[in-house]
Design a protein around this motif. Sequence first.
Motif, short mmCIF file in Angstrom:
data_model
loop_
_atom_site.label_atom_id
_atom_site.label_comp_id
_atom_site.label_asym_id
_atom_site.label_seq_id
_atom_site.Cartn_x
_atom_site.Cartn_y
_atom_site.Cartn_z
N LYS A 1 52.21 41.36 49.12
CA LYS A 1 50.57 40.32 48.63
C LYS A 1 50.32 40.70 47.05
CE LYS A 1 45.90 40.03 49.48
NZ LYS A 1 46.14 38.53 48.85
N TYR A 2 50.91 42.07 46.27
CA TYR A 2 50.48 42.21 45.44
C TYR A 2 51.14 42.04 44.57
CZ TYR A 2 45.72 43.78 48.04
OH TYR A 2 44.77 42.97 48.43
N GLY A 3 52.37 42.73 44.85
CA GLY A 3 53.63 43.14 44.19
C GLY A 3 54.33 44.08 43.29
N PRO A 4 54.83 43.94 42.25
CA PRO A 4 54.21 45.53 41.10
C PRO A 4 53.18 45.47 40.66
CG PRO A 4 56.18 43.67 41.01
CD PRO A 4 55.21 43.24 41.93
N PRO A 5 53.06 47.08 40.30
CA PRO A 5 51.81 46.74 39.86
C PRO A 5 51.14 45.68 38.45
CG PRO A 5 52.25 48.95 40.11
CD PRO A 5 53.60 48.28 40.08
N SER A 6 49.71 45.63 38.59
CA SER A 6 49.77 45.09 37.61
C SER A 6 47.76 44.98 36.90
CB SER A 6 49.52 42.85 37.48
OG SER A 6 48.87 42.96 37.02
N ALA A 7 47.52 44.84 35.78
CA ALA A 7 45.86 45.76 35.06
C ALA A 7 45.38 44.30 34.89
CB ALA A 7 46.61 46.15 34.47
N ASP A 8 46.82 43.10 34.43
CA ASP A 8 45.43 42.08 34.59
C ASP A 8 45.83 41.33 36.22
OD1 ASP A 8 46.72 41.77 31.84
OD2 ASP A 8 48.47 41.30 31.72
N ASN B 1 42.22 54.44 36.13
CA ASN B 1 41.60 55.29 34.64
C ASN B 1 42.19 54.35 33.64
OD1 ASN B 1 39.68 56.23 36.07
ND2 ASN B 1 40.02 58.29 35.44
N GLY B 2 43.15 54.16 33.87
CA GLY B 2 44.35 54.20 32.54
C GLY B 2 44.03 52.68 32.58
N SER B 3 43.78 51.54 33.28
CA SER B 3 43.67 50.15 33.47
C SER B 3 42.65 49.61 32.45
CB SER B 3 43.10 49.80 34.75
OG SER B 3 42.50 50.31 35.36
N GLY B 4 41.41 51.01 32.40
CA GLY B 4 40.59 50.72 31.97
C GLY B 4 39.32 49.70 32.84
N LEU B 5 39.71 49.95 34.40
CA LEU B 5 38.83 48.40 35.27
C LEU B 5 38.03 49.78 36.20
CD1 LEU B 5 40.91 46.25 36.38
CD2 LEU B 5 39.70 46.20 34.53
N PHE B 6 38.53 51.57 35.86
CA PHE B 6 37.73 52.02 36.97
C PHE B 6 37.37 53.57 36.37
CE2 PHE B 6 39.89 49.30 39.89
CZ PHE B 6 38.81 49.06 41.30
N ASP B 7 36.56 53.94 36.34
CA ASP B 7 36.52 55.56 36.05
C ASP B 7 36.14 56.51 37.59
OD1 ASP B 7 34.67 57.66 35.01
OD2 ASP B 7 33.57 56.88 34.41
N VAL B 8 37.10 56.80 37.31
CA VAL B 8 37.54 57.64 38.42
C VAL B 8 37.47 59.59 38.29
CG1 VAL B 8 38.95 58.81 40.52
CG2 VAL B 8 38.33 56.13 39.84
N THR B 9 37.03 60.10 39.34
CA THR B 9 37.04 61.45 39.46
C THR B 9 37.73 61.69 40.88
OG1 THR B 9 34.97 61.61 40.29
CG2 THR B 9 34.96 61.80 38.20
N LEU C 1 46.63 47.95 41.53
CA LEU C 1 46.70 48.62 40.16
C LEU C 1 47.81 50.56 40.49
CD1 LEU C 1 43.24 49.31 38.37
CD2 LEU C 1 45.56 48.30 37.27
N ILE C 2 48.38 50.34 41.65
CA ILE C 2 48.87 51.40 42.21
C ILE C 2 50.21 51.73 41.78
CG2 ILE C 2 49.52 53.34 44.58
CD1 ILE C 2 46.07 53.14 45.32
N ASN C 3 50.65 52.51 41.59
CA ASN C 3 51.67 53.01 41.31
C ASN C 3 52.43 53.66 41.76
OD1 ASN C 3 54.38 52.89 40.32
ND2 ASN C 3 53.84 52.35 38.10
N ARG C 4 53.31 53.60 42.91
CA ARG C 4 53.75 54.36 44.58
C ARG C 4 54.95 55.41 43.36
NH1 ARG C 4 51.83 50.51 46.89
NH2 ARG C 4 50.58 50.40 48.42
N ASP C 5 55.63 54.40 43.02
CA ASP C 5 57.09 55.06 42.51
C ASP C 5 56.85 55.98 41.05
OD1 ASP C 5 58.66 53.34 43.46
OD2 ASP C 5 58.57 51.94 42.14
N LYS D 1 32.45 48.82 48.67
CA LYS D 1 32.12 47.49 49.89
C LYS D 1 32.92 46.56 49.52
CE LYS D 1 27.88 45.91 52.75
NZ LYS D 1 26.51 46.56 52.94
N SER D 2 32.57 46.14 48.31
CA SER D 2 34.02 44.82 48.13
C SER D 2 35.23 44.52 47.41
CB SER D 2 33.45 44.28 46.64
OG SER D 2 33.80 43.07 45.73
N LYS D 3 35.71 43.90 48.79
CA LYS D 3 36.64 43.89 48.88
C LYS D 3 37.33 44.17 47.86
CE LYS D 3 38.66 40.15 50.87
NZ LYS D 3 38.88 39.42 51.78
N ALA D 4 37.08 43.27 46.67
CA ALA D 4 37.77 42.95 45.62
C ALA D 4 38.47 44.53 45.39
CB ALA D 4 37.02 42.22 44.39
N VAL D 5 36.95 45.37 45.19
CA VAL D 5 36.93 46.26 44.83
C VAL D 5 37.92 47.50 45.22
CG1 VAL D 5 36.36 48.88 44.10
CG2 VAL D 5 34.88 46.98 43.60
#
Length: 534
Positions: free
Chosen positions: A348-355, A397-405, A312-316, A301-305
């Motif tokens: 808006k987001y540029g290249p993927p960035s965990a930071d 999950n590799g970012s440490g920010l999500f726990d995705v199944t 984070l998503i790396n399309r390439d 629900k949070s737009k930030a999520v």
Amino acid sequence: MNRKTLVLPAVAGLLTPILAACGGSDDGGKSDDAITVGTTDQFVATSDAPAPLDPAFAYDVGSWNILRQTQQTLMTQPKGEGQPVPEAAESCAFTDSGNERYVCKLRDGLKFSNGDEITAADVKYSIERVLHINADTGVAALLNTIDTVETQGARDIVFHLKTADATFPFKLSTPPSSIVDPKLYPKDSLRKGFNVDGSGPYTFKGTIAGDSMSAATFTKNPSYKGSVTLSNQKVVLRSYKTADQMGVAIDKGDIDVMTRNMSPAQIQKLDAGSDKNAAIVDMPGMEIRYLAFNTDAPTVKSKAVRQAMAQLINRDEIISKVYGTQAAPLYSLVPASLTGHSNSFFNKYGPPSADKARDLLTRAGITTPVKLTLHYTTDHYGSATKQEFEILQQQLNGSGLFDVTIQGAPWAKFRPAELKGEYDAFGMGWFPDFPDADNFLAPFLDKDNVLKSPYTNTSVQRTWIPESRREADRLDAAKTLTEIQDAVAEDVPLIPLWQGKQYVAARDDITGISYALNSTSTLQLWELGRGVSS
């Protein structure tokens, strides 16, 4: 065999079948004269989807490809692309400067395949039926700019629109605009099962077992009057559970043509010329894949999520590991080949960035890792979908920010569950109804959208979509279309992932394969013939 690459010409008719097939038998299997086409599309009638081939309900590329062979629309997309042309109509045009009054005249002597004459009243009935039933698939939204339908005599139909809609001729080329026989299609309810009747190029007979259709036989309709010229007498469309099974069938000669969805490995093999039994044609396509969200669900629900996921998503990586040259990164819902496309997500987001993703979540006060499930369909978009979602899972999950199944389900279960809001985040594909940027935006963002998404942006719905539809010259709509795409990148109700090419493979004696699919993934089975390979 050598690969054939097609760039569609602006003028129709430059590539045509050499020899037409001869007459056919009535059985639904392979025969010497029927051209047999393989697909991995599944045709299933369920309690949630009881009428998969009713134009008032159907809203997926597989079902539409059945309807486009068998039912006529007033307009159709031409063989060589471009603006729609009359099909059941003799002529159609806007008759006012504001694009709000559209008038069509039917061809003289049109008949349903059962011999009943077609009149303007049948067209009115068919359109109003779709709007009245208003099925939960969202297909009626394609016609939601219609205010009233008026008939004038037996052949003239006048559409009065609620608001200007320069895309309306395209909408009259789509299956919900099909002309149906009032005797066979009830006004207030859907026609359940796998029966299809109309006035299109072919008549139809399904091979049914229980709640599934394994094959569809299309036989030349002797009563047909329209813009299409048939290069065959009969085509059988056979459904396979997997791309591998379909590949075995073409190698054995059980089928003549393979369409969607071939696996990336099959395409690579054919592309390399290492299959002696079939040649492949690749052509421009407008298929896109994207993630969608139930924006009312607590996890997203949070737009930030949602923004963090977009960051984070790396399309390439997805493309290089799964699809190779068969796809390209997509940073907007609108494909790069269409007028009005903007790379809004990259801007808006540029290249993927965990930071940057971590900063978005921190500023919003979101506790990490964010737990959520990504859902995908196991059988509707091809076998590579699972691998794609495994990579998405690893990236998040590799970012440490999500726990995705991740969790997969067949389309017959996946689509109803998505429409009921049971999924917080899920993967979808889109094969356009018509080749205009509007059709990659309005279906997802307008009122009564096809995803049943709770997301609402009043500027998009009340201002920008109507403004863009006023512009007959689509270049003039580009600024407004960009504003819509920028709003999607900001609010992230969806995340575009990639756009793909499309492919057809065929054995040597099949002609016309260069036009077997158009840019909107519409099967044009009438183009196929038997003769000397081109």
